[in-house]
Motif scaffolding. Structure first.
Motif, PDB file in Angstrom:
ATOM      1  N   GLU A  64       0.892  -1.078   0.234  1.00 56.54           N
ATOM      2  CA  GLU A  64       0.391  -0.394  -0.051  1.00 56.54           C
ATOM      3  C   GLU A  64       1.216   0.872  -0.396  1.00 56.54           C
ATOM      4  O   GLU A  64       1.640   1.335   1.047  1.00 56.54           O
ATOM      5  N   ASP A 124     -12.351  -0.886  -6.823  1.00 56.10           N
ATOM      6  CA  ASP A 124     -12.954   0.432  -8.550  1.00 56.10           C
ATOM      7  C   ASP A 124     -11.625   0.324  -9.268  1.00 56.10           C
ATOM      8  O   ASP A 124     -11.826   0.997 -10.353  1.00 56.10           O
ATOM      9  N   MET A 182     -18.353   0.181  -2.272  1.00 52.39           N
ATOM     10  CA  MET A 182     -16.696  -1.037  -1.405  1.00 52.39           C
ATOM     11  C   MET A 182     -17.865  -2.405  -1.429  1.00 52.39           C
ATOM     12  O   MET A 182     -16.957  -3.447  -1.063  1.00 52.39           O
TER      13      MET A 182
END
Ligand code: FAD
Length: 556
Positions: A39, A306, A319
């Protein structure tokens, strides 16, 4: 393990620790798969976007053992009324209201095991992160980003950059999941492109503190307040019980200058409270999109969330649907790595998920086609009989049209994989398609119908981590051929015979094969053909005579 020889290498690399990447990591981690999540941010929870965690997502959280943790973590009281109010302003007349919106009321119903929860996305992400990193084999590394990936027959080789030092390193894994959001680098790397209508309109999300706001409103506690007025059509929602709010001004005029927007002014005009004390914490302009990737996968790289689909957030689906992608990929990749998933299993990801995405995108576009901007009518805020008549008329339109945005069980639980290559059709008709109304059905492809058992547990609490054979009538011994066929394929199977007479009519069959994600693969009256049924459900072919079958090994 296919293509990965070094025990230090992850079996699966996940790009992005948003809700979707974390959900995929949890699903894999629960199945003992070693995975690494990279991330680029220094923590989770930067997105103050989603608030609706729907009933299906919360059922997955329950399966993972963290549904209560999310309830406890929420800064919003779990018993706050799940009410959505439409009014001209916070201190103006009410137009319409929806109670138990999004099925968020805490009450037991046999329709589902968990009610929805109104909770900020950043709180959910932190609960997911904490659980993911508690699982052996799951590692989440912040401030690291994917630079490039290259895929061979055996593995995927990725270059990862450490953003603190600038150093790069190579990570080799059997599979990669691109859960890296709307600007997905993974999508570009596999040559996929977004297609569709594209940008629909600009909006702005403002997070602000106004401890005095709740007391100034005249509509009582709720989870969303839609302000229908010509000044600033907008949607407000609480993010805690102490005055933290989210405010969305919808469909800003074409050609507006985002830098010229004064968020304090916007909130005061939208709410009708010109002297409201407001502290702005964050502004987040965003564009409502209608897009879907033209392909979701190569042999070893998959797009989820997404990265694969974008649509307006009206209905609260993005989500939640992405978390569903993570669940679907998680069990299928784990089964393939462990050898009991067949060669057709991973290809079913796109075949199963794309129709779900298309239906949900269409629904959210309908919802976005009727927001406050469209509901305003001349005279709506006038005193006297004309104003009252206009408000009654607009209220009736809202009750009739917006119900499908807030009563979404037909879509959330009615989503099915009826045309999947993994499902054994039984000739029964597909359930009627409705966004609002969910009629439980055990037709192959549907989510297995729920039931609270006499001991207070959910039927779902008894499903196994692999496949479950639910015996609704007769003795569990009837499942013998399934147990033998599963053993021959190394396929994890739990035989469940709760002995509850309500199950037979609910499932309309004596036996029902339920997949690891809770969807029905097959139902029938006898175990005849158990091997062929299991092969279809696991995307495989029958075992060679006298031995176990190399199903998943076809991917090596
Ligand atoms: C105003 C608004 C309200 C919304 N409300 C709802 C709602 O109520 N319910 C709902 O279900 N949905 C809602 N949504 C949609 C929801 O926010 C998104 O669908 C969701 O965040 C998508 O999750 P994701 O994990 O796919 O992507 P993201 O949340 O975008 O996460 C992707 C992550 O990948 C990281 N990343 C990107 N590139 C790289 C790289 N190269 N290397 C490493 N890391 C990388 C990013 O930093 C990011 O953390 C809303 C959206 C908006 C705009």
């Amino acid at each position: 393990m296919p293509g990965v020889s070094n025990a230090a290498d992850p079996e699966v690399l996940i790009v992005g620790a948003g809700p979707v990447g974390l959900a995929a990591a949890i699903e894999l981690g629960h199945r003992g798969v070693r995975c690494l999540v990279v991330e680029r941010n220094d923590r989770v929870g930067y997105a103050p976007r989603a608030k609706t965690t729907n009933v299906r997502t919360r059922e997955h959280l329950r399966r993972w053992g963290i549904a209560d943790a999310l309830r406890r973590a929420s800064p919003i009281h779990p018993d706050r009324p799940s009410t959505i109010i439409f009014a001209t302003r916070m201190d103006g007349p009410e137009l319409a209201r929806f109670e138990d919106a999004l099925n968020g009321t805490r009450a037991r119903t046999n329709l589902y095991a968990e009610e929805a929860q109104w909770v900020p996305q950043y709180v959910l992400e932190e609960v997911l992160r904490a659980h993911a990193t508690s699982l052996p084999g799951v590692e989440v590394r912040f401030r690291e980003e994917l630079v490039s990936l290259g895929e061979s027959d055996e593995a995927v080789a990725c270059v990862i950059r450490d953003l603190a030092s600038g150093a790069t390193r190579h990570v080799r894994s059997a599979y990669v999941i691109g859960a890296d959001g709307s600007r997905s680098a993974v999508r570009g790397a596999i040559g996929a492109r977004m297609t569709g209508a594209g940008a629909l309109a600009a909006n702005i999300n403002v997070i602000f503190r106004a401890p005095g706001l709740a007391a100034r409103g005249r509509h009582g506690p709720g989870i969303m307040y839609w302000m229908v007025n010509a000044d600033v059509p907008s949607v407000l929602g609480p993010l805690d019980e102490a005055g933290l709010w989210s405010f969305i001004a919808t469909r800003l005029p074409d050609g507006h200058d985002p830098a010229a927007i004064d968020p304090v002014e916007l909130i005061r005009r939208g709410t009708g409270l010109p002297d409201l004390a407001v502290e702005i914490l964050r502004t987040d302009p965003w564009v409502a999109q209608e897009l879907i990737a033209d392909r979701y996968a190569t042999r070893r790289v998959f797009l989820a969330g997404d990265a694969a689909h974008l649509h307006p957030p009206f209905g609260g689906f993005g989500m939640n649907m992405g978390i569903g992608d993570g669940v679907d990929l998680g069990w299928k990749i784990a089964a393939t790595l462990r050898g009991w998933g067949g060669p057709a299993l991973l290809a079913s990801y796109e075949a199963e998920r794309r129709p779900v995405h298309q239906r949900t995108i269409a629904e959210s576009v309908v919802n976005y086609g009727l927001v406050g901007n469209h509901l305003v009518q001349p005279g709506l805020e006038e005193d006297g009989p004309l104003g009252e008549a206009t408000r009654r008329e607009v209220g009736a339109i809202i009750r009739m049209t917006k119900v499908r945005e807030f009563m979404t069980l037909g879509l959330v639980l009615g989503t099915h994989y009826g045309n999947s290559p993994l499902v054994v059709p039984d000739g029964s008709p597909a359930p009627a398609e409705s966004a609002t109304v969910y009629v439980p059905s055990a037709r192959p492809g549907c989510r297995a119908p729920h039931l609270w058992l006499a001991d207070g547990t959910s039927l779902f609490d008894h499903f196994g981590p692999g496949f479950t054979l639910l015996v609704t009538e007769g003795a569990a011994a009837a499942a013998g051929p399934f147990a033998a066929a599963a053993a021959a394929r190394d396929l994890p199977l739990t035989v469940l015979a709760p002995g509850d007479p309500r199950l037979r009519p609910r499932y309309e069959a004596a036996l029902c094969l339920i997949r690891p994600d809770g969807h029905v693969a097959w139902r029938g009256m006898s175990a005849e053909g158990a091997g062929a049924i299991l092969d279809r459900a696991r995307g495989g072919t029958p075992p060679a005579a006298g031995g176990k079958l190399p199903a998943g090994k076809a991917t090596t």
